[in-house]
Design a protein around this motif. Structure first.
Motif, PDB file in Angstrom:
ATOM      1  N   UNK A 141       0.826  -1.219   0.000  1.00 30.06           N
ATOM      2  CA  UNK A 141       0.000   0.000   0.000  1.00 30.06           C
ATOM      3  C   UNK A 141       0.853   1.258   0.000  1.00 30.06           C
ATOM      4  N   UNK A 142       2.002   1.209   0.666  1.00 28.12           N
ATOM      5  CA  UNK A 142       2.846   2.405   0.788  1.00 28.12           C
ATOM      6  C   UNK A 142       4.296   1.936   0.709  1.00 28.12           C
ATOM      7  N   UNK A 143       4.903   2.142  -0.474  1.00 36.50           N
ATOM      8  CA  UNK A 143       6.237   1.537  -0.632  1.00 36.50           C
ATOM      9  C   UNK A 143       7.363   2.308   0.043  1.00 36.50           C
ATOM     10  N   UNK A 184       4.591 -11.271  16.991  1.00 37.66           N
ATOM     11  CA  UNK A 184       4.555 -12.675  17.429  1.00 37.66           C
ATOM     12  C   UNK A 184       3.116 -13.185  17.426  1.00 37.66           C
ATOM     13  N   UNK A 185       2.181 -12.280  17.703  1.00 35.18           N
ATOM     14  CA  UNK A 185       0.766 -12.652  17.775  1.00 35.18           C
ATOM     15  C   UNK A 185       0.075 -12.576  16.402  1.00 35.18           C
ATOM     16  N   UNK A 186       0.888 -12.470  15.341  1.00 35.95           N
ATOM     17  CA  UNK A 186       0.376 -12.523  13.962  1.00 35.95           C
ATOM     18  C   UNK A 186      -0.414 -11.280  13.537  1.00 35.95           C
ATOM     19  N   UNK A 187      -0.077 -10.132  14.140  1.00 40.57           N
ATOM     20  CA  UNK A 187      -0.715  -8.878  13.698  1.00 40.57           C
ATOM     21  C   UNK A 187       0.145  -8.292  12.579  1.00 40.57           C
ATOM     22  N   UNK A 188      -0.522  -7.882  11.507  1.00 37.09           N
ATOM     23  CA  UNK A 188       0.192  -7.233  10.403  1.00 37.09           C
ATOM     24  C   UNK A 188       0.555  -5.806  10.818  1.00 37.09           C
ATOM     25  N   UNK A 189       1.843  -5.443  10.636  1.00 38.55           N
ATOM     26  CA  UNK A 189       2.276  -4.081  10.991  1.00 38.55           C
ATOM     27  C   UNK A 189       2.936  -3.425   9.786  1.00 38.55           C
ATOM     28  N   UNK A 190       2.517  -2.200   9.474  1.00 35.25           N
ATOM     29  CA  UNK A 190       3.207  -1.398   8.459  1.00 35.25           C
ATOM     30  C   UNK A 190       4.192  -0.508   9.199  1.00 35.25           C
ATOM     31  N   UNK A 191       5.466  -0.644   8.843  1.00 37.12           N
ATOM     32  CA  UNK A 191       6.527  -0.066   9.677  1.00 37.12           C
ATOM     33  C   UNK A 191       7.302   1.038   8.956  1.00 37.12           C
ATOM     34  N   UNK A 223       7.620   0.351  17.636  1.00 41.06           N
ATOM     35  CA  UNK A 223       6.640   1.017  18.499  1.00 41.06           C
ATOM     36  C   UNK A 223       5.349   1.211  17.706  1.00 41.06           C
ATOM     37  N   UNK A 224       4.244   0.743  18.268  1.00 40.17           N
ATOM     38  CA  UNK A 224       2.963   0.844  17.553  1.00 40.17           C
ATOM     39  C   UNK A 224       2.396   2.252  17.753  1.00 40.17           C
ATOM     40  N   UNK A 225       2.140   2.909  16.613  1.00 39.66           N
ATOM     41  CA  UNK A 225       1.663   4.295  16.679  1.00 39.66           C
ATOM     42  C   UNK A 225       0.147   4.381  16.466  1.00 39.66           C
ATOM     43  N   UNK A 226      -0.392   3.473  15.656  1.00 39.86           N
ATOM     44  CA  UNK A 226      -1.835   3.520  15.421  1.00 39.86           C
ATOM     45  C   UNK A 226      -2.392   2.122  15.137  1.00 39.86           C
ATOM     46  N   UNK A 227      -3.562   1.849  15.715  1.00 36.17           N
ATOM     47  CA  UNK A 227      -4.201   0.549  15.491  1.00 36.17           C
ATOM     48  C   UNK A 227      -5.413   0.720  14.581  1.00 36.17           C
ATOM     49  N   UNK A 228      -5.533  -0.171  13.592  1.00 34.70           N
ATOM     50  CA  UNK A 228      -6.734  -0.214  12.742  1.00 34.70           C
ATOM     51  C   UNK A 228      -7.377  -1.589  12.929  1.00 34.70           C
ATOM     52  N   UNK A 229      -8.506  -1.833  12.263  1.00 35.85           N
ATOM     53  CA  UNK A 229      -9.179  -3.130  12.470  1.00 35.85           C
ATOM     54  C   UNK A 229      -8.345  -4.297  11.953  1.00 35.85           C
ATOM     55  N   UNK A 230      -7.666  -4.087  10.808  1.00 37.46           N
ATOM     56  CA  UNK A 230      -6.973  -5.220  10.185  1.00 37.46           C
ATOM     57  C   UNK A 230      -5.452  -5.110  10.202  1.00 37.46           C
ATOM     58  N   UNK A 231      -4.922  -4.003  10.723  1.00 34.87           N
ATOM     59  CA  UNK A 231      -3.457  -3.862  10.764  1.00 34.87           C
ATOM     60  C   UNK A 231      -3.061  -2.821  11.799  1.00 34.87           C
ATOM     61  N   UNK A 232      -1.742  -2.761  12.028  1.00 33.18           N
ATOM     62  CA  UNK A 232      -1.202  -1.759  12.946  1.00 33.18           C
ATOM     63  C   UNK A 232      -0.202  -0.910  12.169  1.00 33.18           C
ATOM     64  N   UNK A 233      -0.019   0.348  12.584  1.00 36.69           N
ATOM     65  CA  UNK A 233       1.073   1.164  12.049  1.00 36.69           C
ATOM     66  C   UNK A 233       2.116   1.286  13.139  1.00 36.69           C
ATOM     67  N   UNK A 234       3.388   1.316  12.742  1.00 33.47           N
ATOM     68  CA  UNK A 234       4.427   1.438  13.758  1.00 33.47           C
ATOM     69  C   UNK A 234       5.694   2.032  13.188  1.00 33.47           C
ATOM     70  N   UNK A 235       6.653   2.296  14.086  1.00 32.57           N
ATOM     71  CA  UNK A 235       7.950   2.801  13.620  1.00 32.57           C
ATOM     72  C   UNK A 235       9.066   2.070  14.348  1.00 32.57           C
ATOM     73  N   UNK A 236      10.178   1.922  13.636  1.00 32.02           N
ATOM     74  CA  UNK A 236      11.350   1.252  14.216  1.00 32.02           C
ATOM     75  C   UNK A 236      11.867   2.112  15.360  1.00 32.02           C
ATOM     76  N   UNK A 237      12.222   1.480  16.467  1.00 36.94           N
ATOM     77  CA  UNK A 237      12.843   2.312  17.528  1.00 36.94           C
ATOM     78  C   UNK A 237      14.310   1.920  17.695  1.00 36.94           C
TER      79      UNK A 237
END
Ligand code: SAM
Ligand code: SF4
Length: 467
Positions: free
Chosen positions: A422-424, A432-439, A453-467
């Motif tokens: 979706x965003x290259x 580990x719990x099988x949640x899809x994260x866009x990082x 670090x998870x910054x935002x949660x959606x119904x089908x995925x999470x957004x996050x950034x490398x720390x």
């Protein structure tokens, strides 16, 4: 020519399963310069079978292409689990025919679970004469020979049998980070709605020695994650004498040192306390469990032949939640099984409200020819079934979001797998719990397990950034 036979497919005998060690050699010059295109429908088994098929085609010299028109060989690996698979296959075959009209030499092959269905193969035989090769789930290892020996006639080679176990199978894996590992084939549960025991043969476990050898080889080659595959992985070994139980196999796989171990699918009926303990005590066995419910109504569960009650399922769920730290649980649910009443459906909603699943695959019941449920009369109309599905999905999505929200602000381990579609500018990976994260900032870490670090949660995925 060998045609599928439903009566044979249904048979279960005491005939011993043969474990056959393959040693096949082919000439890479046979189809040098030719290209193949594979379209895969359905579950992880099919995805993994396509990896075997790709290896087999490359052993003859074919190389992969993403476009149908470029392909000299088009292979459709089909799924039979629901009726709509039929329309999808025959719809896509129309496109294949168009491509073949431009180039008569194109080879079109069909395999997978639909190829094991009598009705489908008869239809191909009578109406789709431009299909060159049809083979089934029991003879993927014959693919190269089927291609090499083909002539102008349609070749149909499908066996309806209990099946054997083939070892030393090679794959062209889709990923060099995570891998599927078959531990068991077929199914003997015969849930009344399900076609799998007919299309995939009897439950046959691979030898644990061969499984461990495969996992060790993957680890040596840098793979970070393995997923053990089977229709009822936790019934592993029950069909063999002196073999490990699934819990023991899990422990041995964890002992190889592979960084992440997963498994699909576990049937609630065979889920042992020993298994829960092994998952709980090994950090490299992921705290994620897919635990298909199918229905929350005891009446429907009985008609489905699922072998557990709502109460037993909920007890198991509770035990898993209590013993495995921060475990995520997902499920499969069927709505609109023949004569499912509002009360039955409410029982399903009740279980969903109790389990608050991390996510779920939800389906409208689809009658499959030859299964016991397909003969049941059904008084429920499609509109009611669709309304139930919408209602169920709303509830599932509500809990998915609620569960995901708990991750906001947390730091979690993510195996980064590739560039996000979706965003290259971002990478994607799984917790580990099988949640899809866009990082964000994840691309340089592809292939690694990193803290995100998870910054935002959606119904089908999470957004996050490398720390
Ligand atoms: N072995 C797994 C188990 O026992 O849960 C499931 C395997 S099946 C490939 C995946 C899912 O498809 C099932 O869990 C079920 O929810 C769904 N399914 C199977 N047969 C179906 C049918 N006839 N109609 C609708 N959904 C079906
Ligand atoms: Fe189908 Fe039931 Fe076997 Fe799963 S356990 S594959 S649903 S028959």
């Amino acid at each position: 020519m060998h045609l599928p036979d439903l009566k044979e497919a249904r048979k279960r005998t005491s005939k011993e399963v043969e474990h056959i060690y393959l040693e096949q050699k082919y000439d890479k010059n046979s189809f040098k310069g030719k290209k193949y295109f594979i379209k895969t429908y359905g579950c992880q088994m099919n995805v993994h079978d396509s990896e075997e098929i790709a290896f087999r085609l490359e052993s003859l010299g074919f190389t992969a292409t993403e476009t149908l028109e470029d392909a000299d060989l088009i292979l459709l690996n089909t799924c039979a689990i629901r009726e709509n698979a039929h329309d999808k296959l025959f719809g896509f075959l129309g496109r294949c025919k168009h491509a073949k009209d431009q180039d008569k030499n194109k080879i079109i092959a069909i395999c997978g679970c639909m190829a094991q269905e009598e009705g489908v193969v008869n239809e191909i035989k009578s109406k789709y004469k431009y299909v060159d090769i049809v083979f089934g789930t029991h003879n993927i290892h014959e693919l190269q020979d089927l291609i090499l020996k083909r002539n102008n006639k349609q070749e149909i080679d499908v066996y309806s049998c209990e099946g054997n176990v083939y070892e030393n199978v090679e794959y062209k894996r889709d990923s060099n980070i995570k891998a599927w590992v078959n531990i068991q084939y077929g199914c003997d549960k015969f849930c009344t709605y399900c076609i799998v025991p007919y299309t995939r043969g009897k439950q046959r476990s691979r030898s644990s020695k061969e499984i461990i050898k495969e996992v060790e080889c993957l680890v040596k080659n840098g793979y970070k994650e393995v997923t053990l595959l089977g229709q009822n992985v936790n019934a592993y070994g029950k069909d063999l004498e002196d073999e490990l139980s699934f819990a023991e196999l899990l422990q041995s796989v964890a002992d190889t040192g592979v960084e992440r171990v997963r498994f699909v699918t576990s049937h609630p009926w065979d889920f042992t306390d020993e298994m829960i303990d092994v998952i709980a005590k090994n950090d490299n066995i992921m705290n994620y469990i897919h635990l298909p419910l199918q229905s929350g109504s005891d009446r429907i569960l009985k008609l489905m032949g699922r072998r557990y009650t709502k109460k037993e399922y909920l007890e198991l769920y509770k035990k898993i939640k209590e013993k495995i730290k921060e475990v995520a649980i997902t499920t499969d649910i069927i709505v609109g099984f023949p004569n499912e009443t509002d009360e039955d459906f409410n029982d399903t909603l009740d279980v969903v409200n109790t389990c608050k699943y991390d996510s779920a695959f939800t389906f409208i019941y689809s009658p499959r020819e030859g299964t016991p449920a397909a003969k049941m009369e059904d008084s429920i109309d499609l509109k009611t079934k669709e309304e139930r599905l919408y209602k169920l999905n709303d509830l599932i999505n509500k809990y998915s979001l609620e569960n995901n929200k708990k991750y906001e602000g947390k730091v979690v381990k993510v195996l980064i797998e590739g560039v996000s579609e979706k965003d290259n500018s971002k990478a994607f990976g799984y917790t580990e719990t099988m949640k899809l994260v866009n990082v964000s900032g994840g691309i340089p870490s592809i292939g690694k397990i990193v803290d995100v670090k998870i910054t935002e949660a959606k119904s089908f995925s999470l957004d996050g950034e490398i720390i």
